[in-house]
Design a protein around this motif. Sequence first.
Motif, mmCIF file in Angstrom:
data_model
loop_
_atom_site.group_PDB
_atom_site.id
_atom_site.type_symbol
_atom_site.label_atom_id
_atom_site.label_comp_id
_atom_site.label_asym_id
_atom_site.label_seq_id
_atom_site.Cartn_x
_atom_site.Cartn_y
_atom_site.Cartn_z
ATOM 1 N N GLU A 92 -3.691 4.707 -0.841
ATOM 2 C CA GLU A 92 -2.520 3.973 0.440
ATOM 3 C C GLU A 92 -3.159 2.808 0.835
ATOM 4 O O GLU A 92 -2.159 2.044 1.567
ATOM 5 C CB GLU A 92 -3.699 5.095 1.338
ATOM 6 C CG GLU A 92 -2.360 6.425 1.630
ATOM 7 C CD GLU A 92 -3.252 7.738 2.549
ATOM 8 O OE1 GLU A 92 -4.566 6.664 3.198
ATOM 9 O OE2 GLU A 92 -2.761 8.866 2.967
ATOM 10 N N VAL A 93 -4.098 2.249 -0.454
ATOM 11 C CA VAL A 93 -4.742 1.136 -0.080
ATOM 12 C C VAL A 93 -4.421 -0.125 -0.390
ATOM 13 O O VAL A 93 -3.807 -1.323 0.058
ATOM 14 C CB VAL A 93 -6.623 0.926 -0.376
ATOM 15 C CG1 VAL A 93 -7.237 -0.409 -1.090
ATOM 16 C CG2 VAL A 93 -7.495 2.061 0.374
ATOM 17 N N ARG A 94 -3.556 0.673 -1.848
ATOM 18 C CA ARG A 94 -2.614 -0.644 -2.602
ATOM 19 C C ARG A 94 -1.862 -0.561 -1.855
ATOM 20 O O ARG A 94 -0.939 -1.775 -1.349
ATOM 21 C CB ARG A 94 -2.500 0.157 -3.998
ATOM 22 C CG ARG A 94 -1.498 -0.784 -4.518
ATOM 23 C CD ARG A 94 -1.327 -0.688 -6.260
ATOM 24 N NE ARG A 94 -3.160 -0.174 -6.381
ATOM 25 C CZ ARG A 94 -3.464 0.485 -7.534
ATOM 26 N NH1 ARG A 94 -2.969 1.107 -8.126
ATOM 27 N NH2 ARG A 94 -4.637 0.520 -8.353
ATOM 28 N N ALA A 95 -0.807 0.464 -0.606
ATOM 29 C CA ALA A 95 0.076 0.100 -0.572
ATOM 30 C C ALA A 95 -0.455 -0.526 0.751
ATOM 31 O O ALA A 95 0.515 -2.006 1.239
ATOM 32 C CB ALA A 95 0.685 1.997 0.430
ATOM 33 N N GLU A 96 -1.600 -1.022 1.449
ATOM 34 C CA GLU A 96 -1.277 -1.650 2.875
ATOM 35 C C GLU A 96 -1.828 -2.800 2.243
ATOM 36 O O GLU A 96 -1.168 -3.911 2.847
ATOM 37 C CB GLU A 96 -2.908 -0.738 3.836
ATOM 38 C CG GLU A 96 -2.097 -0.007 4.031
ATOM 39 C CD GLU A 96 -1.327 0.353 5.136
ATOM 40 O OE1 GLU A 96 -1.591 -0.577 5.778
ATOM 41 O OE2 GLU A 96 -0.670 1.107 5.618
ATOM 42 N N ALA B 106 -10.173 16.505 4.518
ATOM 43 C CA ALA B 106 -10.716 15.749 3.180
ATOM 44 C C ALA B 106 -9.488 15.094 2.639
ATOM 45 O O ALA B 106 -8.114 15.364 2.017
ATOM 46 C CB ALA B 106 -11.796 16.627 2.255
ATOM 47 N N VAL B 107 -9.873 13.459 2.024
ATOM 48 C CA VAL B 107 -8.740 12.720 1.197
ATOM 49 C C VAL B 107 -9.787 12.734 -0.841
ATOM 50 O O VAL B 107 -10.504 12.645 -0.423
ATOM 51 C CB VAL B 107 -8.620 11.504 1.794
ATOM 52 C CG1 VAL B 107 -7.168 10.751 1.239
ATOM 53 C CG2 VAL B 107 -8.131 12.345 3.069
ATOM 54 N N SER B 108 -8.421 13.111 -1.164
ATOM 55 C CA SER B 108 -8.862 12.775 -2.701
ATOM 56 C C SER B 108 -9.149 10.858 -2.924
ATOM 57 O O SER B 108 -7.973 9.988 -1.830
ATOM 58 C CB SER B 108 -7.479 13.526 -3.658
ATOM 59 O OG SER B 108 -6.500 12.406 -3.111
ATOM 60 N N PRO B 109 -9.648 10.441 -3.691
ATOM 61 C CA PRO B 109 -9.928 8.958 -3.754
ATOM 62 C C PRO B 109 -9.045 8.671 -4.384
ATOM 63 O O PRO B 109 -8.449 7.135 -3.809
ATOM 64 C CB PRO B 109 -11.378 9.663 -4.981
ATOM 65 C CG PRO B 109 -11.980 10.754 -4.562
ATOM 66 C CD PRO B 109 -10.902 11.296 -3.945
ATOM 67 N N ALA B 110 -7.693 9.045 -5.216
ATOM 68 C CA ALA B 110 -6.624 9.163 -5.780
ATOM 69 C C ALA B 110 -5.852 8.155 -4.336
ATOM 70 O O ALA B 110 -4.679 7.417 -4.912
ATOM 71 C CB ALA B 110 -6.224 9.080 -6.711
ATOM 72 N N LYS B 111 -5.615 9.304 -3.927
ATOM 73 C CA LYS B 111 -4.640 9.336 -2.643
ATOM 74 C C LYS B 111 -5.314 8.248 -1.673
ATOM 75 O O LYS B 111 -4.430 6.929 -1.085
ATOM 76 C CB LYS B 111 -4.554 10.457 -1.982
ATOM 77 C CG LYS B 111 -3.800 10.341 -0.479
ATOM 78 C CD LYS B 111 -3.541 11.069 0.218
ATOM 79 C CE LYS B 111 -2.040 11.451 1.275
ATOM 80 N NZ LYS B 111 -2.378 12.652 2.102
#
Length: 64
Positions: free
Chosen positions: A11-15, A2-7
């Motif tokens: 990651e999306v913002r970094a990409e 599981a990946v937290s929504p905040a993480k």
Amino acid sequence: MAVSPAKFMREVRAEVTKVTWPSRRETLIATGLVLAMAALTAVFFFAVDQIIGLGVRALFGVGG
């Protein structure tokens, strides 16, 4: 796994910051080229359809 929504959002913002976005001019040129190619393709297939139709009508003596 599981990946937290905040993480995930971090990651999306970094990409997204790594993406090279096209300029307005590049976008307009690409759009124009796509429209022109679509129009050329439509004209080509229309002509081929008409030619095949003429051949079928001549071969079977039907239609016009």
